[in-house]
Design a protein around this motif. Structure first.
Motif, mmCIF file in Angstrom:
data_model
loop_
_atom_site.group_PDB
_atom_site.id
_atom_site.type_symbol
_atom_site.label_atom_id
_atom_site.label_comp_id
_atom_site.label_asym_id
_atom_site.label_seq_id
_atom_site.Cartn_x
_atom_site.Cartn_y
_atom_site.Cartn_z
ATOM 1 N N LYS A 198 -38.951 4.071 -2.857
ATOM 2 C CA LYS A 198 -37.493 3.979 -2.747
ATOM 3 C C LYS A 198 -36.870 3.946 -4.145
ATOM 4 C CE LYS A 198 -37.244 3.563 1.763
ATOM 5 N NZ LYS A 198 -38.065 4.632 2.319
ATOM 6 N N VAL B 51 -27.124 5.151 9.074
ATOM 7 C CA VAL B 51 -28.120 5.258 8.001
ATOM 8 C C VAL B 51 -27.514 6.021 6.816
ATOM 9 C CG1 VAL B 51 -30.384 6.237 7.435
ATOM 10 C CG2 VAL B 51 -29.987 5.226 9.700
ATOM 11 N N SER C 227 -40.037 -6.306 4.393
ATOM 12 C CA SER C 227 -39.907 -4.842 4.402
ATOM 13 C C SER C 227 -38.514 -4.467 4.903
ATOM 14 C CB SER C 227 -40.958 -4.205 5.328
ATOM 15 O OG SER C 227 -40.665 -4.534 6.679
ATOM 16 N N GLY C 228 -38.174 -3.203 4.753
ATOM 17 C CA GLY C 228 -36.907 -2.717 5.308
ATOM 18 C C GLY C 228 -36.926 -2.775 6.829
ATOM 19 N N THR D 194 -35.470 2.889 12.024
ATOM 20 C CA THR D 194 -34.101 2.585 12.457
ATOM 21 C C THR D 194 -34.075 2.317 13.965
ATOM 22 O OG1 THR D 194 -33.390 4.189 10.767
ATOM 23 C CG2 THR D 194 -31.708 3.387 12.299
ATOM 24 N N GLY E 260 -41.473 -4.487 0.742
ATOM 25 C CA GLY E 260 -40.418 -5.464 0.476
ATOM 26 C C GLY E 260 -39.110 -4.967 1.054
ATOM 27 N N GLN F 262 -32.669 3.790 1.991
ATOM 28 C CA GLN F 262 -32.814 4.878 1.028
ATOM 29 C C GLN F 262 -31.691 4.889 -0.012
ATOM 30 O OE1 GLN F 262 -33.288 8.584 3.205
ATOM 31 N NE2 GLN F 262 -34.771 7.687 4.607
ATOM 32 N N TYR G 145 -36.864 15.377 7.933
ATOM 33 C CA TYR G 145 -37.881 14.967 8.871
ATOM 34 C C TYR G 145 -38.206 16.187 9.712
ATOM 35 C CZ TYR G 145 -36.514 10.469 7.171
ATOM 36 O OH TYR G 145 -36.243 9.427 6.337
ATOM 37 N N PHE H 212 -39.801 -0.393 -0.535
ATOM 38 C CA PHE H 212 -41.039 0.400 -0.474
ATOM 39 C C PHE H 212 -41.172 1.134 -1.819
ATOM 40 C CE2 PHE H 212 -43.315 4.317 0.686
ATOM 41 C CZ PHE H 212 -44.410 3.785 1.336
HETATM 42 C C1 PLP Z 1 -33.856 4.944 6.864
HETATM 43 C C2 PLP Z 1 -34.968 3.949 6.777
HETATM 44 N N1 PLP Z 1 -34.875 2.806 7.468
HETATM 45 C C3 PLP Z 1 -35.840 1.863 7.412
HETATM 46 C C4 PLP Z 1 -36.964 2.042 6.647
HETATM 47 C C5 PLP Z 1 -38.033 0.998 6.664
HETATM 48 O O1 PLP Z 1 -38.311 0.451 5.410
HETATM 49 P P1 PLP Z 1 -39.768 -0.116 5.091
HETATM 50 O O2 PLP Z 1 -40.666 1.034 4.830
HETATM 51 O O3 PLP Z 1 -39.536 -0.973 3.867
HETATM 52 O O4 PLP Z 1 -40.195 -0.939 6.247
HETATM 53 C C6 PLP Z 1 -37.110 3.218 5.893
HETATM 54 C C7 PLP Z 1 -38.307 3.436 5.074
HETATM 55 O O5 PLP Z 1 -38.726 4.513 4.767
HETATM 56 C C8 PLP Z 1 -36.090 4.202 5.962
HETATM 57 O O6 PLP Z 1 -36.177 5.338 5.277
#
Ligand code: PLP
Length: 384
Positions: A201, A146, A68-69, A98, A209, A175, A327, A198
């Motif tokens: 995305k 970011v 995942s991210g 983050t 992923g 993103q 957000y 995700f």
């Molecule tokens: C800015 C940011 N960082 C990290 C993530 C984490 O990614 P993941 O959902 O694949 O874990 C996201 C996911 O929405 C994100 O928008």
């Protein structure tokens, strides 16, 4: 006649994954069937093929896929041994992952305000946040700029501060994979970059992923070890304390096919963003892409005067048009994060954005009649 049979209020998708699925036809089914036939569900051949395709696409020497991210961020922090006593500068206006991974690594997130025009990290606030960190007895160690909503952060604007303070830059491009900054692709703008696949995305798979992109061979080797329990010569030789954070082979197979159509999809997203800007520019503050950058439009986010957003969202909903608020609360106001330090001067821009932003449907399959319907409904709602 109910809502679902009236074309003028038939529900519109916020992100139309079904339309993408139709375009891909049987390609995904065949790719998944190949994995089901060879049964190498973990680290199968598709994982290596996808990693090579991903590296070639973005120009990074190494692309290491992961689960995942969020895991991508954690693996980077672990590989750099960032931990207790270290300050990691994060924007206050971002998704929680983050800062969440900074805390999980044992370090301290220090929140930085964002720029009014781009919603990305503000260099001035970063300078103030470094002072805040030192006053709190923390070592300024890393910054995570970011690339919010698909637009790369201004890496050049923070470079003098990064150099002077010897900060390590970790790109969070969850993103923004596919976007450009001054002729360079995301994945090459920082010494290391995390991204997410995700499903929602711009480049998404059919589950979770992520990937880590870097030119740094040593860092890449460490991340590869950490994603499989800190393995050494083999799986049962443990040289680090790591994670189980691999990308499934089936997801890699899906991503190989999706990456092939991704360039076309980026063009389509850009076309829709331009149409929105032309049609909405008089009604709301529309996103601005700085010269030299491109966005992959993970979100199309407009700004309205505070207090107007909820009525707009309700009116659009009644017309079958979904919206989202990314957000609604900046991170330094979240219960889990409000005890962490924030840059001197606070994060007034992040707070204002949290009250004013609203995101509209955006994806590569947003056809013009659907977009016209969204814009028409928006005009009517805001004229009230
Ligand atoms: C800015 C940011 N960082 C990290 C993530 C984490 O990614 P993941 O959902 O694949 O874990 C996201 C996911 O929405 C994100 O928008």
């Amino acid at each position: 006649m109910n809502q679902h049979t009236r074309p003028d209020v038939a529900p519109i998708a916020f992100i139309d994954l079904a339309a993408q699925r139709r375009r891909l036809g049987s390609k995904i089914d065949e790719a998944v069937a190949r994995v089901l036939a060879h049964c190498q569900f973990v680290m199968g051949p598709e994982v290596r093929i996808f990693e090579a395709d991903l590296a070639a696409f973005c120009g990074a020497r190494q692309a290491i896929s992961c689960a995942s991210g969020t895991d991508a961020l954690l693996l980077i922090l672990m590989a750099k041994e960032i931990g207790p006593g270290d300050a990691v500068f994060c924007p206050a206006f971002t998704f929680c992952a983050t800062a969440e991974m900074v805390v999980l690594a044992g370090a301290t997130p220090v929140f930085v305000d964002v720029d009014e025009a781009t919603f990305n990290l503000s260099a001035r606030s970063l300078e103030r946040a470094i002072a805040t960190a030192r006053r709190n007895g923390l070592r300024p160690k890393a910054v995570i700029p970011v690339d919010l909503f698909g637009l790369p952060a201004d890496y050049d604007a923070i470079a003098p501060i990064v150099d002077a303070q010897r900060l390590f830059v970790i790109g969070d491009a969850a993103q923004a994979f596919g976007a450009n900054y001054k002729g360079r692709r995301i994945g090459t703008l920082a010494p290391v970059t995390a991204t997410s696949f995700f499903p929602a995305k711009p480049l998404g798979c059919y589950g979770d992923g992520g990937a880590i992109l870097t030119d740094d061979e040593e860092l890449a080797q460490r991340v590869k070890s950490l994603r499989v329990h800190g393995q050494g010569a083999d799986k049962y030789d443990n040289v680090h304390v790591g994670l189980s954070a691999r990308l499934d082979t089936i997801q890699a197979a899906v991503l190989i096919e999706k990456l092939k159509i991704f360039p076309d999809e980026i063009v389509a997203r850009e076309r829709s963003a331009r149409r929105y800007a032309n049609m909405l520019g008089n009604l709301a503050v529309v996103p601005r892409v700085p010269d030299g950058s491109t966005s992959v439009w993970a979100q199309y986010t407009i700004r309205l005067e505070a207090g107007r957003r909820d009525a707009l969202a309700s009116a659009l909903k009644a017309d079958g048009i979904p919206t989202a608020i990314y957000y609604v609360k900046p991170l330094h106001r979240q219960a889990a994060y409000r005890h962490f330090p924030i840059a001197d001067g606070g994060a007034p821009v992040s707070e204002r954005l949290a009250d004013e932003v609203i995101s509209l449907p955006m994806h590569a399959y947003l056809d013009e009649p659907t977009q016209d319907r969204i814009v028409g409904a928006l005009h009517r709602a805001l004229a009230r």
